[in-house]
Write an enzyme that holds these catalytic residues in place. Structure first.
Site, PDB file in Angstrom:
ATOM      1  N   GLU A  41       0.832  -1.209   0.000  1.00  0.00           N
ATOM      2  CA  GLU A  41       0.000   0.000   0.000  1.00  0.00           C
ATOM      3  C   GLU A  41       0.863   1.253   0.000  1.00  0.00           C
ATOM      4  OE1 GLU A  41      -3.203   0.083  -1.156  1.00  0.00           O
ATOM      5  OE2 GLU A  41      -3.513  -1.449   0.371  1.00  0.00           O
ATOM      6  N   ASP A  44       3.009   2.121  -4.958  1.00  0.00           N
ATOM      7  CA  ASP A  44       3.034   2.226  -6.438  1.00  0.00           C
ATOM      8  C   ASP A  44       3.669   3.527  -6.910  1.00  0.00           C
ATOM      9  OD1 ASP A  44       0.767   3.688  -5.651  1.00  0.00           O
ATOM     10  OD2 ASP A  44      -0.547   2.887  -7.223  1.00  0.00           O
ATOM     11  N   SER A 139     -13.604   2.132  -7.573  1.00  0.00           N
ATOM     12  CA  SER A 139     -14.659   2.363  -8.563  1.00  0.00           C
ATOM     13  C   SER A 139     -14.166   3.353  -9.615  1.00  0.00           C
ATOM     14  CB  SER A 139     -15.927   2.900  -7.890  1.00  0.00           C
ATOM     15  OG  SER A 139     -15.727   4.197  -7.383  1.00  0.00           O
ATOM     16  N   ASP A 184      -4.229   0.879  -9.614  1.00  0.00           N
ATOM     17  CA  ASP A 184      -5.663   0.641  -9.804  1.00  0.00           C
ATOM     18  C   ASP A 184      -6.023   0.433 -11.272  1.00  0.00           C
ATOM     19  OD1 ASP A 184      -5.527   1.207  -7.157  1.00  0.00           O
ATOM     20  OD2 ASP A 184      -6.780   2.998  -7.212  1.00  0.00           O
TER      21      ASP A 184
HETATM   22  P1  ADP Z   1     -12.874   4.652  -5.102  1.00  0.00           P
HETATM   23  O1  ADP Z   1     -12.100   4.655  -6.370  1.00  0.00           O
HETATM   24  O2  ADP Z   1     -12.118   4.049  -3.975  1.00  0.00           O
HETATM   25  O3  ADP Z   1     -14.225   4.031  -5.229  1.00  0.00           O
HETATM   26  P2  ADP Z   1     -12.723   7.484  -5.496  1.00  0.00           P
HETATM   27  O4  ADP Z   1     -13.024   8.637  -4.623  1.00  0.00           O
HETATM   28  O5  ADP Z   1     -11.360   7.377  -6.083  1.00  0.00           O
HETATM   29  O6  ADP Z   1     -13.097   6.171  -4.686  1.00  0.00           O
HETATM   30  O7  ADP Z   1     -13.715   7.469  -6.732  1.00  0.00           O
HETATM   31  C1  ADP Z   1     -15.111   7.580  -6.508  1.00  0.00           C
HETATM   32  C2  ADP Z   1     -15.693   8.575  -7.496  1.00  0.00           C
HETATM   33  O8  ADP Z   1     -15.624   8.036  -8.839  1.00  0.00           O
HETATM   34  C3  ADP Z   1     -17.156   8.824  -7.277  1.00  0.00           C
HETATM   35  O9  ADP Z   1     -17.368   9.829  -6.309  1.00  0.00           O
HETATM   36  C4  ADP Z   1     -17.622   9.252  -8.660  1.00  0.00           C
HETATM   37  O10 ADP Z   1     -17.296  10.613  -8.895  1.00  0.00           O
HETATM   38  C5  ADP Z   1     -16.759   8.406  -9.574  1.00  0.00           C
HETATM   39  N1  ADP Z   1     -17.460   7.162  -9.976  1.00  0.00           N
HETATM   40  C6  ADP Z   1     -17.076   5.908  -9.742  1.00  0.00           C
HETATM   41  N2  ADP Z   1     -17.957   5.014 -10.259  1.00  0.00           N
HETATM   42  C7  ADP Z   1     -18.913   5.740 -10.847  1.00  0.00           C
HETATM   43  C8  ADP Z   1     -20.119   5.438 -11.562  1.00  0.00           C
HETATM   44  N3  ADP Z   1     -20.519   4.178 -11.766  1.00  0.00           N
HETATM   45  N4  ADP Z   1     -20.861   6.464 -12.005  1.00  0.00           N
HETATM   46  C9  ADP Z   1     -20.478   7.735 -11.828  1.00  0.00           C
HETATM   47  N5  ADP Z   1     -19.374   8.088 -11.158  1.00  0.00           N
HETATM   48  C10 ADP Z   1     -18.594   7.119 -10.671  1.00  0.00           C
HETATM   49 MG    MG Z   2     -10.280   5.728  -6.729  1.00  0.00          MG
END
Ligand code: ADP
Ligand code: MG
Length: 390
Positions: A41, A44, A139, A184
């Protein structure tokens, strides 16, 4: 237990498309996974090693090309900021895209801007995901990589996977202002079923490590908390790592040994010293852990996971009480090899390596001892981004 099957997600996404774009039929569907990092962690961006696994949880994009030069996007994510549907003209050289509101669209616009072929046609697309947003399971990278994979179907690039991951990382840097490392996007592109990937973030060489033992379970526990500051703390850590490497006259902390660091302790700010100690020890733990996993020495692997957590908590200071509680509760029982926070920190998830026979008890114990409400995912290493048969 969370997690809808990807098949259900795809069906629902196709339905949303038909409801919102009447008269159009989706011709392209793609999926790209989130990830959980087993160990390694905050290494990278120091050109160290990481050991992530691609998840069965994915972001799906379905859509079709259009001839009017307009890009129409819609996300089904309830957590995304409004508006969740928007339209804008395709970029041209004289009229590039720029970040703005809504925030969620920046990840998509960044990928369009940095896409490695063109000119892109207009298109209509619906985005849906069963990766929890902001939960530390990436995500954001799964959205970027899914979008890139979608663009590849309507305007093919040269197919180079490393360039693809790098373009998605660039999108996150420049459009979402998140100076993330390469892990990621890399695992979301390259993920391999039944394997963790040992990634050398300097050479970008990938070594798959089998993870198929049915007696071994990777349990993800979502703390369901997300403390703010994540972005600013992240860039502070990056700067501190650079400060330590500069002081030691090295390119990155990858080139620094613990002996080098100890010898330079008196020249370094105390906090910077601790940050560097985490990174250098974590890089070693990650390669050691990959060896332990290869030889199925799960107790050794687990011991390294707990050391990693403690180092992130004490030296890197990116844990939080909720993550510490979850790790303590996981470790306080039979059949648990190891547990640690995973992802950037300040909330999000823990990852626990546990004997299959002990999973139920472990989940119950975490539920009983956690002061918040946790969500659990039992996960299997899955493949990277791919095209769906519609
Ligand atoms: P993680 O990557 O850990 O989930 P992040 O803060 O890096 O958290 O990314 C989350 C952000 O990515 C969300 O707040 C949104 O802006 C965007 N996001 C991720 N998935 C989606 C989705 N399916 N639809 C719209 N926005 C998304
Ligand atoms: Mg993220």
């Amino acid at each position: 237990m969370a997690e809808a099957g990807a098949g259900v997600l795809v069906e629902e996404t196709l339905q949303v498309f038909r409801d919102n774009y009447p008269g159009c039929e989706p011709t392209v569907g793609v999926a790209a996974p989130g990830r959980v990092n087993l160990i390694g962690e905050h290494t990278d961006y120091n050109e160290g090693f990481v050991l992530p696994v691609a998840l069965p949880m994915v972001t799906v994009v379905v859509g079709c090309q259009s001839s009017n030069g307009i890009i129409s996007l819609l996300t089904t994510a309830k957590e995304a900021d409004e508006p969740r549907r928007l339209e804008f003209p395709v970029l041209t050289e004289s009229n590039p895209l720029s970040p703005g509101l809504p925030c969620w669209a920046n990840y998509v616009k960044g990928v369009i801007q940095h896409y490695r072929a063109g000119p892109l046609p207009g298109f209509k697309a619906v985005i849906a995901s069963n990766v929890p947003l902001g939960g530390g399971l990436s995500s954001s990278a799964s959205l970027e990589v899914a979008m890139y994979t979608f663009l590849q179907q309507i305007c093919p690039d040269n197919g180079d996977l490393v360039e693809k991951a790098l373009a998605c990382q660039k999108a996150e840097h420049t459009f979402a202002s998140m100076p993330c490392g390469i892990m990621d996007q890399f695992i979301s592109v390259m993920g391999k079923k039944d394997h963790a990937l040992l990634i050398d973030c300097r050479s970008l060489e990938v070594t798959p490590v089998p993870l198929t033992d049915p007696s071994l379970v990777v349990l993800i526990t979502n703390s369901n908390v997300r403390h703010t500051l994540t972005g600013s703390e992240y860039s502070t850590r990056r700067k501190q790592c650079k400060e330590a490497a500069d002081a030691l006259k090295k390119e990155t902390l990858r080139d620094v040994s613990i002996a080098d660091l100890t010898a330079a302790e008196s020249h370094l700010d105390a906090e910077v010293y601790c940050r560097a100690r985490h990174v250098i020890s974590e890089i070693k733990r990650t390669t050691d852990a990959a060896k332990a996993l290869t030889s199925r020495d799960y107790w050794e692997f687990g011991r390294l996971m707990v050391q990693s957590h403690n180092s992130l908590r004490d030296d890197y200071e990116v844990s939080c009480p909720e993550l510490d509680e979850l790790v303590a509760a996981a470790m306080d029982g039979e059949g648990v090899y190891g547990s640690r926070m995973t992802g950037g920190g300040f909330g999000g998830c823990t990852v626990t390596l546990v004997d299959a026979a002990a999973v139920e008890n472990t989940i119950q114990r975490i539920k009983d001892n956690y002061s918040g409400t946790a969500t659990f995912y039992i996960t299997k290493p899955s493949r990277g981004a791919h095209v769906l048969k519609l």
